[in-house]
Design a protein around this motif. Structure first.
Motif, mmCIF file in Angstrom:
data_model
loop_
_atom_site.group_PDB
_atom_site.id
_atom_site.type_symbol
_atom_site.label_atom_id
_atom_site.label_comp_id
_atom_site.label_asym_id
_atom_site.label_seq_id
_atom_site.Cartn_x
_atom_site.Cartn_y
_atom_site.Cartn_z
ATOM 1 N N ASP A 179 0.817 -1.219 0.000
ATOM 2 C CA ASP A 179 0.000 0.000 0.000
ATOM 3 C C ASP A 179 0.845 1.259 0.000
ATOM 4 O O ASP A 179 0.380 2.323 -0.423
ATOM 5 C CB ASP A 179 -0.909 0.013 1.243
ATOM 6 C CG ASP A 179 -2.066 -0.968 1.122
ATOM 7 O OD1 ASP A 179 -2.421 -1.329 -0.016
ATOM 8 O OD2 ASP A 179 -2.598 -1.369 2.175
ATOM 9 N N ASP A 221 -4.169 -6.055 -1.103
ATOM 10 C CA ASP A 221 -5.583 -6.386 -1.201
ATOM 11 C C ASP A 221 -5.701 -7.708 -1.965
ATOM 12 O O ASP A 221 -5.117 -7.860 -3.050
ATOM 13 C CB ASP A 221 -6.324 -5.264 -1.938
ATOM 14 C CG ASP A 221 -7.777 -5.584 -2.160
ATOM 15 O OD1 ASP A 221 -8.572 -5.405 -1.238
ATOM 16 O OD2 ASP A 221 -8.098 -6.029 -3.296
ATOM 17 N N ARG A 222 -6.424 -8.673 -1.411
ATOM 18 C CA ARG A 222 -6.497 -9.999 -2.021
ATOM 19 C C ARG A 222 -7.042 -9.935 -3.444
ATOM 20 O O ARG A 222 -6.551 -10.617 -4.340
ATOM 21 C CB ARG A 222 -7.367 -10.930 -1.163
ATOM 22 C CG ARG A 222 -6.785 -11.310 0.182
ATOM 23 C CD ARG A 222 -5.835 -12.495 0.071
ATOM 24 N NE ARG A 222 -6.505 -13.771 0.028
ATOM 25 C CZ ARG A 222 -6.832 -14.503 1.099
ATOM 26 N NH1 ARG A 222 -6.578 -14.053 2.306
ATOM 27 N NH2 ARG A 222 -7.400 -15.683 0.960
ATOM 28 N N HIS A 249 -0.764 -7.584 6.916
ATOM 29 C CA HIS A 249 -1.008 -7.119 5.546
ATOM 30 C C HIS A 249 -0.029 -7.749 4.544
ATOM 31 O O HIS A 249 0.059 -7.288 3.403
ATOM 32 C CB HIS A 249 -0.919 -5.593 5.498
ATOM 33 C CG HIS A 249 -1.896 -4.923 6.415
ATOM 34 N ND1 HIS A 249 -3.251 -4.865 6.141
ATOM 35 C CD2 HIS A 249 -1.731 -4.317 7.619
ATOM 36 C CE1 HIS A 249 -3.875 -4.230 7.128
ATOM 37 N NE2 HIS A 249 -2.976 -3.891 8.034
#
Length: 393
Positions: A179, A221-222, A249
């Motif tokens: 991120d 994010d998956r 994460h």
């Protein structure tokens, strides 16, 4: 929990998983840097005839003088057979006429109205490159697994090969995730850092001649990771950077599981680079590197580059080490084998600067890695130390 693997065991297990790439025939001049997929035999004999190694006169027997009856030039041979007592003017690279048994150097010859005398008579066979002295048709010129270097390219062409069998270029996808990564280095917010690992790894892979596809940066994010991994479907090897550790994460492991990959092993007993991950998906090999840039570089050097070399067919894909002299006292080492960024000068090696795994300035200054075994005491200046030179640094 399994203990982290040692370096050599991890490298051996990774290389055993390397994909087997097919071979293809390419024009010889396009094979530079590629790995030969088969032995290459000579299709012709070199030289194809006895050739003169010097400018002078090709002599047919006796002690002279010899009657000058013609000339043999490179590309324009003298076609008749010389009789004893005859000679021809000959240039370097020209065919030695039948009947001649030696070449008299130009500077050792005296020409008196077409009668050639020798101030110093060479022994029989002197200054003649015998037919096939370099190689004969059918001899093995080049070995399977050898990279095509400029000299090997010249040898292949001299051996009569307009095309060469080489391993297909490896298709490598390189993805960085996190991120905190900004795709535009000129537009980073305070909570971001420029995405540099994928570009760095792609640059390290470039000299190996593989086809590199860049993916990302991908957020933690998956769903985003699933979409990114789908872009690597056609890759022989996928190299990821970031997300392979144990934080909440760090989603590479579960994302790979969702994609159908199976973890082969995880964690290596080295510093930097402990959270290295290796997985497979059918014949595809996935190498998950740590996100810290120095950790990513060191593990790419020790694992990703050897993996691509092995897939390409190189017989000795691991980086070679050498011994150098410590130019300064080196600190003691903890429980993990450590690779210190360093600069070599005149046979000595010194630390390049900060050894923090995020310190890119020291990494950029380094031209080698000092290999320090786990639990090593401080090493005094002047002692020998094992070093890996950074071929792709």
């Amino acid at each position: 929990m399994n203990a982290p693997l040692g370096l050599e065991e991890a490298q051996a297990r990774l290389l055993a998983l390397a994909p087997l790439l097919p071979s293809e025939s390419v024009p010889s001049e396009q094979a530079l840097g590629r790995i030969l997929a088969e032995d290459v035999p000579a299709a012709r004999t070199q030289p194809p005839a006895d050739l003169s190694a010097m400018d002078g006169y090709a002599l047919a027997g006796g002690d002279g003088p010899w009657t000058l009856v013609g000339e043999s030039r490179a590309g324009a041979p003298y076609r008749d057979v010389l009789s004893p007592g005859e000679c021809v003017r000959i240039s370097t690279g020209a065919m030695v006429p039948a009947g001649a048994d030696r070449v008299l150097l130009q500077e050792d010859a005296v020409d008196t109205d077409g009668r050639i005398s020798a101030t110093e008579l060479p022994p029989a066979g002197r200054h003649i490159r015998a037919r096939g002295f370099d190689f004969h048709a059918g001899d093995r010129l080049l070995a399977k697994g050898a990279p095509v270097t400029p000299a090997r390219l010249a040898l292949a062409l001299a051996g009569g090969h307009a095309a060469l069998p080489v391993t297909r270029r490896a298709r490598v996808a390189v993805m960085d995730s996190g991120d905190e990564l900004a795709s535009d280095p000129a537009a980073c917010l305070p909570h971001q850092i420029p995405a540099s690992n994928a570009a760095m790894i792609a640059a390290m892979l470039a000299p190996l001649g593989c086809e590199v596809t860049r993916i990302g940066p991908v957020p933690d994010d998956r769903a985003a990771l699933a979409e990114a991994l789908a872009q690597a479907e056609g890759a022989d090897i996928l190299v990821t950077s970031g997300g392979a550790s144990v934080g909440d994460h760090d989603l590479i492991k579960p994302a790979l599981a969702d994609w159908g990959a199976e973890i082969a092993f995880w964690k290596i007993a080295i510093k930097p680079g402990k959270p290295l991950l290796v997985a497979t998906r059918g014949p595809q090999v996935i190498l998950g590197l740590p996100g810290n840039p120095v950790s990513s570089f060191v593990t790419a050097f020790l694992f990703a580059l050897p993996l691509v070399r092995k897939a390409a067919g190189e017989l000795d894909p691991l980086p070679a080490s050498t011994m150098m002299i410590a130019g300064e006292t080196l600190p003691p080492i903890g429980p993990r084998r450590e690779f210190l960024r360093a600069v070599s000068t005149g046979g000595e090696v010194r630390l390049a600067g900060s050894q923090d795994s995020s310190a890119l300035s020291a990494l950029a200054a380094a031209d080698c890695l000092i290999d320090r075994p786990a639990h090593s005491p401080a090493l005094p200046a002047g002692e020998a130390i094992r070093v890996f030179h950074l071929r792709n640094g």
